[in-house]
Scaffold this motif. Structure first.
Motif, PDB file in Angstrom:
ATOM      1  N   ASP A  15      14.370  28.370 -65.202  1.00 27.68           N
ATOM      2  CA  ASP A  15      14.193  28.315 -63.743  1.00 27.68           C
ATOM      3  C   ASP A  15      12.712  28.218 -63.383  1.00 27.68           C
ATOM      4  O   ASP A  15      12.324  27.437 -62.501  1.00 27.68           O
ATOM      5  CB  ASP A  15      14.812  29.553 -63.085  1.00 27.68           C
ATOM      6  N   SER A  16      11.885  29.006 -64.051  1.00 28.97           N
ATOM      7  CA  SER A  16      10.452  29.011 -63.754  1.00 28.97           C
ATOM      8  C   SER A  16       9.808  27.677 -64.115  1.00 28.97           C
ATOM      9  O   SER A  16       8.953  27.165 -63.384  1.00 28.97           O
ATOM     10  CB  SER A  16       9.754  30.152 -64.512  1.00 28.97           C
ATOM     11  N   VAL A  17      10.208  27.111 -65.243  1.00 23.68           N
ATOM     12  CA  VAL A  17       9.659  25.816 -65.659  1.00 23.68           C
ATOM     13  C   VAL A  17      10.018  24.730 -64.654  1.00 23.68           C
ATOM     14  O   VAL A  17       9.206  23.850 -64.331  1.00 23.68           O
ATOM     15  CB  VAL A  17      10.177  25.453 -67.068  1.00 23.68           C
ATOM     16  N   ASP A  18      11.240  24.775 -64.140  1.00 23.96           N
ATOM     17  CA  ASP A  18      11.682  23.771 -63.174  1.00 23.96           C
ATOM     18  C   ASP A  18      10.924  23.858 -61.854  1.00 23.96           C
ATOM     19  O   ASP A  18      10.780  22.859 -61.138  1.00 23.96           O
ATOM     20  CB  ASP A  18      13.184  23.916 -62.902  1.00 23.96           C
ATOM     21  N   LYS A  19      10.445  25.066 -61.508  1.00 22.43           N
ATOM     22  CA  LYS A  19       9.849  25.278 -60.193  1.00 22.43           C
ATOM     23  C   LYS A  19       8.340  25.061 -60.158  1.00 22.43           C
ATOM     24  O   LYS A  19       7.758  25.009 -59.085  1.00 22.43           O
ATOM     25  CB  LYS A  19      10.165  26.701 -59.708  1.00 22.43           C
ATOM     26  N   GLN A  20       7.684  24.964 -61.316  1.00 18.74           N
ATOM     27  CA  GLN A  20       6.237  24.791 -61.287  1.00 18.74           C
ATOM     28  C   GLN A  20       5.784  23.585 -62.095  1.00 18.74           C
ATOM     29  O   GLN A  20       6.481  23.141 -63.010  1.00 18.74           O
ATOM     30  CB  GLN A  20       5.499  26.039 -61.777  1.00 18.74           C
ATOM     31  N   THR A  21       4.641  23.074 -61.710  1.00 14.08           N
ATOM     32  CA  THR A  21       4.073  21.897 -62.375  1.00 14.08           C
ATOM     33  C   THR A  21       2.867  22.260 -63.231  1.00 14.08           C
ATOM     34  O   THR A  21       2.326  21.406 -63.917  1.00 14.08           O
ATOM     35  CB  THR A  21       3.651  20.853 -61.325  1.00 14.08           C
ATOM     36  N   THR A  22       2.442  23.508 -63.186  1.00 11.68           N
ATOM     37  CA  THR A  22       1.317  23.955 -63.996  1.00 11.68           C
ATOM     38  C   THR A  22       1.820  24.609 -65.278  1.00 11.68           C
ATOM     39  O   THR A  22       3.024  24.841 -65.438  1.00 11.68           O
ATOM     40  CB  THR A  22       0.456  24.963 -63.209  1.00 11.68           C
ATOM     41  N   ALA A  23       0.897  24.905 -66.175  1.00 13.58           N
ATOM     42  CA  ALA A  23       1.270  25.527 -67.455  1.00 13.58           C
ATOM     43  C   ALA A  23       1.982  26.855 -67.213  1.00 13.58           C
ATOM     44  O   ALA A  23       1.596  27.637 -66.341  1.00 13.58           O
ATOM     45  CB  ALA A  23       0.025  25.739 -68.306  1.00 13.58           C
ATOM     46  N   PHE A  24       3.015  27.104 -67.998  1.00 19.55           N
ATOM     47  CA  PHE A  24       3.834  28.302 -67.821  1.00 19.55           C
ATOM     48  C   PHE A  24       3.919  29.075 -69.142  1.00 19.55           C
ATOM     49  O   PHE A  24       4.135  28.482 -70.199  1.00 19.55           O
ATOM     50  CB  PHE A  24       5.241  27.908 -67.363  1.00 19.55           C
ATOM     51  N   SER A  25       3.724  30.362 -69.093  1.00 16.22           N
ATOM     52  CA  SER A  25       3.816  31.217 -70.277  1.00 16.22           C
ATOM     53  C   SER A  25       5.149  31.971 -70.252  1.00 16.22           C
ATOM     54  O   SER A  25       5.361  32.798 -69.362  1.00 16.22           O
ATOM     55  CB  SER A  25       2.662  32.225 -70.312  1.00 16.22           C
ATOM     56  N   LEU A 331       1.634  23.435 -96.030  1.00 18.41           N
ATOM     57  CA  LEU A 331       2.085  24.794 -96.288  1.00 18.41           C
ATOM     58  C   LEU A 331       3.313  25.127 -95.466  1.00 18.41           C
ATOM     59  O   LEU A 331       3.341  24.905 -94.252  1.00 18.41           O
ATOM     60  CB  LEU A 331       0.961  25.790 -95.962  1.00 18.41           C
ATOM     61  N   ALA A 332       4.333  25.674 -96.132  1.00 18.00           N
ATOM     62  CA  ALA A 332       5.559  26.047 -95.425  1.00 18.00           C
ATOM     63  C   ALA A 332       5.328  27.234 -94.496  1.00 18.00           C
ATOM     64  O   ALA A 332       5.977  27.356 -93.454  1.00 18.00           O
ATOM     65  CB  ALA A 332       6.658  26.369 -96.432  1.00 18.00           C
ATOM     66  N   ASP A 333       4.405  28.123 -94.866  1.00 26.18           N
ATOM     67  CA  ASP A 333       4.125  29.307 -94.047  1.00 26.18           C
ATOM     68  C   ASP A 333       2.922  29.108 -93.136  1.00 26.18           C
ATOM     69  O   ASP A 333       2.371  30.072 -92.602  1.00 26.18           O
ATOM     70  CB  ASP A 333       3.885  30.529 -94.961  1.00 26.18           C
ATOM     71  N   GLY A 334       2.502  27.874 -92.978  1.00 22.14           N
ATOM     72  CA  GLY A 334       1.386  27.571 -92.092  1.00 22.14           C
ATOM     73  C   GLY A 334       1.638  26.258 -91.388  1.00 22.14           C
ATOM     74  O   GLY A 334       2.779  25.874 -91.141  1.00 22.14           O
ATOM     75  N   GLY A 335       0.568  25.537 -91.064  1.00 22.36           N
ATOM     76  CA  GLY A 335       0.748  24.246 -90.403  1.00 22.36           C
ATOM     77  C   GLY A 335       0.899  24.400 -88.901  1.00 22.36           C
ATOM     78  O   GLY A 335       0.550  25.420 -88.312  1.00 22.36           O
ATOM     79  N   HIS A 336       1.458  23.361 -88.282  1.00 27.91           N
ATOM     80  CA  HIS A 336       1.519  23.326 -86.814  1.00 27.91           C
ATOM     81  C   HIS A 336       2.790  22.617 -86.356  1.00 27.91           C
ATOM     82  O   HIS A 336       3.137  21.548 -86.858  1.00 27.91           O
ATOM     83  CB  HIS A 336       0.291  22.587 -86.266  1.00 27.91           C
ATOM     84  N   TYR A 337       3.505  23.228 -85.411  1.00 28.66           N
ATOM     85  CA  TYR A 337       4.713  22.639 -84.824  1.00 28.66           C
ATOM     86  C   TYR A 337       4.373  21.973 -83.496  1.00 28.66           C
ATOM     87  O   TYR A 337       3.528  22.456 -82.733  1.00 28.66           O
ATOM     88  CB  TYR A 337       5.770  23.713 -84.562  1.00 28.66           C
ATOM     89  N   ASN A 352       2.017  19.721 -77.319  1.00 26.43           N
ATOM     90  CA  ASN A 352       1.121  20.269 -78.334  1.00 26.43           C
ATOM     91  C   ASN A 352       0.523  21.548 -77.759  1.00 26.43           C
ATOM     92  O   ASN A 352      -0.534  21.528 -77.127  1.00 26.43           O
ATOM     93  CB  ASN A 352       0.037  19.245 -78.685  1.00 26.43           C
ATOM     94  N   ASP A 353       1.236  22.674 -77.968  1.00 28.23           N
ATOM     95  CA  ASP A 353       0.883  23.935 -77.309  1.00 28.23           C
ATOM     96  C   ASP A 353       0.890  23.717 -75.789  1.00 28.23           C
ATOM     97  O   ASP A 353       1.894  23.296 -75.240  1.00 28.23           O
ATOM     98  CB  ASP A 353      -0.458  24.462 -77.818  1.00 28.23           C
ATOM     99  N   ASP A 354      -0.247  23.943 -75.124  1.00 29.55           N
ATOM    100  CA  ASP A 354      -0.268  23.786 -73.667  1.00 29.55           C
ATOM    101  C   ASP A 354      -0.727  22.403 -73.237  1.00 29.55           C
ATOM    102  O   ASP A 354      -0.879  22.131 -72.049  1.00 29.55           O
ATOM    103  CB  ASP A 354      -1.153  24.852 -73.023  1.00 29.55           C
ATOM    104  N   GLU A 355      -0.944  21.489 -74.203  1.00 31.69           N
ATOM    105  CA  GLU A 355      -1.340  20.122 -73.873  1.00 31.69           C
ATOM    106  C   GLU A 355      -0.114  19.207 -73.922  1.00 31.69           C
ATOM    107  O   GLU A 355       0.616  19.188 -74.908  1.00 31.69           O
ATOM    108  CB  GLU A 355      -2.399  19.620 -74.861  1.00 31.69           C
ATOM    109  N   VAL A 356       0.092  18.455 -72.848  1.00 37.65           N
ATOM    110  CA  VAL A 356       1.237  17.544 -72.752  1.00 37.65           C
ATOM    111  C   VAL A 356       0.722  16.127 -72.528  1.00 37.65           C
ATOM    112  O   VAL A 356      -0.107  15.903 -71.645  1.00 37.65           O
ATOM    113  CB  VAL A 356       2.184  17.939 -71.599  1.00 37.65           C
ATOM    114  N   SER A 357       1.208  15.196 -73.351  1.00 39.73           N
ATOM    115  CA  SER A 357       0.749  13.805 -73.233  1.00 39.73           C
ATOM    116  C   SER A 357       1.927  12.856 -73.402  1.00 39.73           C
ATOM    117  O   SER A 357       2.924  13.206 -74.037  1.00 39.73           O
ATOM    118  CB  SER A 357      -0.334  13.500 -74.271  1.00 39.73           C
ATOM    119  N   PRO A 358       1.831  11.631 -72.842  1.00 40.58           N
ATOM    120  CA  PRO A 358       2.932  10.673 -72.948  1.00 40.58           C
ATOM    121  C   PRO A 358       2.862   9.878 -74.249  1.00 40.58           C
ATOM    122  O   PRO A 358       1.803   9.739 -74.864  1.00 40.58           O
ATOM    123  CB  PRO A 358       2.708   9.763 -71.744  1.00 40.58           C
TER     124      PRO A 358
END
Length: 385
Positions: A15-25, A331-337, A352-358
Motif C-alpha cells: 500500500d505504501s509503495v503504491d501511494k508514494q513516488t519517492t524511495a520507500f524503506s 561467492l555464494a555467501d556474498g555478491g549482490h542481488y 539496484n538497492d535504492d537506484e531505479v533505472s529503465p
C-alpha cells in the motif's frame, strides 16, 4: 500469529509503495520478517547484516503467507488449492516412484505442492549422467526425473527407484530457480587433524531462458490433454480466419459488379455454402469427439476443464517472463542481488538497492550468466494467452 503479522506487514508495504513516488524503506516488513525468521537477522563478527539467499527468502515468505491467507482474495475460488499463495504460485506435482530392480513392485504415486520449478545446471550421474545444461528447458526436464534409494516391500531391502514428477495443476504465476549454488564437502587437514570442510559454491555456467515459456512438456497427461485441446481449437480458429480473409480477397478481385439478379443468386449460393461449411465443421467436430472418446484421448472433455485456478478456460500453457532476481559475484555467501521487473511490452525497470533505472527486454534476456556480471537466479513467469 507471526504468519498473520507478516501478511499484514506485507500488505502495508505494498500500500505504501503504491501511494508514494519517492524511495520507500519497508522497515515494518523487514522487522516482522526477522522476527518470524531469525536466520534473516544474522550478522557478521563486525555486526554487519550477513548476505541471505534470495530463494530461501522466497520459500520462507510464501510458506508463511500460505498459512495466513486461506481466502480466495480476488479469485473466483481456490480451484483445488487450500490457500491463496498456492492458487497463485503453487504447482501441484504428481510424483511417480518406480522400482528399477523389481518389476513386481507396484509404482508409488503421490501428490505434493511445489512453489517453484528447479532448473538444474549440472546433472548428477544419477539424474543426467553429468550432463551440462545450456537452456532452462533442459534443466527443468533434468530436475523432473532422478534416482532415489528406498525400501522395496517385495525385495525386503533398499533398492534403486526412478522418480518422475509432472505438473498436475498449473498456477497463474511460475517461479523458476536456477540451481547455481551447491554445497561441496571435502576432507582437509587443519592443525594436524583431518576434518570435513563444507564450502558453498556457485556455478557460473551460462543458461539461457525464454521470454515465453511453454510448460506443456512438464505436465502430466491430464493437463496436457487440456492444453492440447485448447491449442487445437485455437489453430482451427486461425485457419477459419484465414479462410474468411481469402474469401474476402477473392470477392474484391471480381472484374465487374454483378447484376442485381446475379447478386441475389450469388448471395443465396454463398449462404448455402456457408451453411454447408458449418454443417461440415459440426460433423467433423462430432467425429473428432467420438474418435477421441473411442481412443481414450478425452480432448473434448478436456476442453471443458481449467488447467488451474484463475486460468482462462482456453489457456494453452504459455507463460511470459515478467520479473528476474539476479546475483552478481562468485561467492555464494556474498555478491549482490538486483531485481528486474517488466513494466509493459519491452520496457523494464532495474532495482539496484535504492537506484531505479529503465532497460529493455533485450538486456534482460542477456542475464544468462557465464561471467562475473548479473545472472538470473530466480525467474518469475505469468500466464499468457
Amino acid at each position: 500469529g507471526g504468519d498473520g503479522m507478516l501478511a499484514e506487514a506485507l500488505r502495508e508495504c505494498f500500500d505504501s509503495v503504491d501511494k508514494q513516488t519517492t524511495a520507500f524503506s519497508p522497515l515494518r516488513f523487514w522487522a516482522t520478517l526477522k522476527q518470524r525468521f531469525p536466520q534473516f537477522a544474522s550478522t557478521s563478527a563486525s555486526g554487519m547484516p550477513q548476505q541471505q539467499d534470495a530463494e530461501e527468502m522466497y520459500s520462507e515468505t510464501t510458506l508463511a503467507l500460505s498459512m495466513a491467507l486461506k481466502e480466495a482474495h480476488g479469485l473466483p475460488d481456490l480451484g483445488g488449492a487450500n490457500n491463496l499463495v498456492d492458487a497463485l504460485f503453487g504447482l501441484e506435482m504428481e510424483t511417480t516412484d518406480k522400482c528399477d530392480e523389481c518389476e513386481a513392485e507396484a509404482p508409488v504415486v503421490k501428490q505434493e505442492t511445489a512453489r517453484k520449478l528447479v532448473c538444474n545446471i549440472s546433472g548428477s550421474a544419477a539424474s543426467g549422467g553429468g550432463a551440462n545444461v545450456d537452456h532452462l528447458h533442459e534443466g527443468v526436464m533434468l530436475g523432473l526425473k532422478g534416482s532415489i534409494e528406498k525400501n522395496s516391500g517385495v525385495l525386503g531391502r533398499n533398492a534403486l527407484w526412478t522418480r518422475t514428477s509432472r505438473v498436475a495443476r498449473l498456477p497463474r504465476y511460475v517461479c523458476v530457480q536456477f540451481m547455481r549454488f551447491y554445497v561441496k564437502e571435502a576432507r582437509v587437514l587443519e592443525e594436524g587433524r583431518e576434518i570435513m570442510k563444507v564450502t558453498k559454491c556457485k556455478i557460473m555456467r551460462p543458461v539461457s531462458f525464454p521470454e515465453v515459456m511453454d510448460i506443456y512438456e512438464y505436465c502430466n497427461d491430464r493437463v496436457k490433454g487440456i492444453l492440447k485441446a485448447n491449442r487445437d481449437r485455437h489453430g482451427d480458429d486461425i485457419i477459419g480466419d484465414l479462410k474468411k480473409s481469402e474469401e474476402g480477397g477473392a470477392k474484391m478481385d471480381e472484374d465487374a459488379p454483378a447484376a442485381p439478379a446475379a447478386k441475389a443468386e450469388g448471395a443465396a449460393a454463398e449462404k448455402a455454402m456457408e451453411q454447408d461449411d458449418d454443417e461440415a465443421a459440426l460433423q467433423a467436430a462430432l467425429q473428432l469427439s467420438m474418435g477421441n472418446a473411442d481412443s481414450g484421448g478425452g480432448d473434448a472433455a478436456a476442453a471443458m476443464e481449467s488447467a488451474g485456478p484463475g486460468l482462462p478456460m482456453d489457456f494453452q500453457g504459455n507463460y511470459e517472463v515478467f520479473a528476474i532476481v539476479t546475483h552478481k559475484g562468485r561467492l555464494a555467501d556474498g555478491g549482490h542481488y538486483m531485481g528486474w521487473v517488466r513494466q509493459e511490452k519491452d520496457d523494464w525497470l532495474v532495482f539496484n538497492d535504492d537506484e531505479v533505472s529503465p532497460c529493455k527486454t533485450e538486456t534482460v534476456m542477456q542475464l544468462k550468466g557465464g561471467g562475473d556480471s548479473d545472472m538470473a537466479y530466480l525467474a518469475f513467469y505469468r500466464f499468457k494467452n
